[in-house]
Design a protein around this motif. Sequence first.
Motif, mmCIF file in Angstrom:
data_model
loop_
_atom_site.group_PDB
_atom_site.id
_atom_site.type_symbol
_atom_site.label_atom_id
_atom_site.label_comp_id
_atom_site.label_asym_id
_atom_site.label_seq_id
_atom_site.Cartn_x
_atom_site.Cartn_y
_atom_site.Cartn_z
ATOM 1 N N ILE A 79 0.843 -1.197 0.000
ATOM 2 C CA ILE A 79 0.000 0.000 0.000
ATOM 3 C C ILE A 79 0.875 1.242 0.000
ATOM 4 O O ILE A 79 1.890 1.306 0.703
ATOM 5 N N ILE B 92 0.742 5.317 0.847
ATOM 6 C CA ILE B 92 0.013 6.419 1.486
ATOM 7 C C ILE B 92 0.666 7.721 1.045
ATOM 8 O O ILE B 92 1.856 7.924 1.268
ATOM 9 N N GLU C 126 0.226 11.417 1.945
ATOM 10 C CA GLU C 126 -0.437 12.245 2.964
ATOM 11 C C GLU C 126 0.607 13.181 3.559
ATOM 12 O O GLU C 126 1.677 12.731 3.970
ATOM 13 N N SER D 220 0.033 9.757 8.642
ATOM 14 C CA SER D 220 0.518 8.670 7.788
ATOM 15 C C SER D 220 1.233 7.598 8.601
ATOM 16 O O SER D 220 1.086 6.417 8.337
ATOM 17 N N LEU E 273 -1.464 5.544 10.332
ATOM 18 C CA LEU E 273 -2.090 4.618 9.379
ATOM 19 C C LEU E 273 -1.139 3.463 9.050
ATOM 20 O O LEU E 273 -1.567 2.316 8.963
ATOM 21 N N ARG E 274 0.149 3.779 8.873
ATOM 22 C CA ARG E 274 1.116 2.718 8.583
ATOM 23 C C ARG E 274 1.119 1.687 9.713
ATOM 24 O O ARG E 274 1.111 0.483 9.465
ATOM 25 N N VAL F 246 3.831 -1.046 3.727
ATOM 26 C CA VAL F 246 3.354 0.319 3.526
ATOM 27 C C VAL F 246 4.511 1.265 3.193
ATOM 28 O O VAL F 246 5.522 1.288 3.890
ATOM 29 N N ILE G 227 5.262 5.451 2.401
ATOM 30 C CA ILE G 227 4.669 6.762 2.665
ATOM 31 C C ILE G 227 5.408 7.825 1.869
ATOM 32 O O ILE G 227 6.642 7.816 1.808
ATOM 33 N N ILE H 225 -3.649 5.175 -0.942
ATOM 34 C CA ILE H 225 -4.427 6.093 -0.114
ATOM 35 C C ILE H 225 -3.898 7.501 -0.401
ATOM 36 O O ILE H 225 -2.716 7.762 -0.208
ATOM 37 N N ASP I 73 -4.361 11.715 0.105
ATOM 38 C CA ASP I 73 -4.974 12.898 0.703
ATOM 39 C C ASP I 73 -5.383 13.810 -0.454
ATOM 40 O O ASP I 73 -4.639 13.953 -1.424
ATOM 41 N N VAL J 229 -10.177 3.202 8.230
ATOM 42 C CA VAL J 229 -9.383 3.085 6.999
ATOM 43 C C VAL J 229 -8.988 1.630 6.776
ATOM 44 O O VAL J 229 -9.094 1.112 5.663
#
Length: 122
Positions: free
Chosen positions: A3, A5, A7, A13, A16-17, A27, A29, A49, A51, A107
């Motif tokens: 994934i 992210i 953000e 972030s 979420l990670r 993940v 970022i 994901i 923002d 999420v």
Amino acid sequence: MKILIAEDEIRLSNLLRLYLERESYIVDIVANGNDGLEKSLQENYDLIILDVFMPGKDGFTVLEEIRKVKNTPVILLTAQSGESDHKRGFSLGANAFISKPFSPSTVVTEVNQILNNRQESN
């Protein structure tokens, strides 16, 4: 599964990670739209994901560019939850739209649902 992210709120972030890694996701970022677009096109992610409002390219622009070449599922995050933003996001190909503030578990639930549905249809 992997994934991305994109953000600009680093604390968000990282949170979420943490939640996604607990679910065994890998993940990455990035903190702006330009890097988000570059990474999403260079690498193969199972889900992205984005923002909506971040430095560089905004989430709508990144999504639009991704959709020109990939069908990777995308979840949009935004602090402004106007109906026109939702319509625009879905018309550009977003799979889900989550308004801030939210619980990270919301999420994770959305990510799991999208990826499970995608696996079932393959």
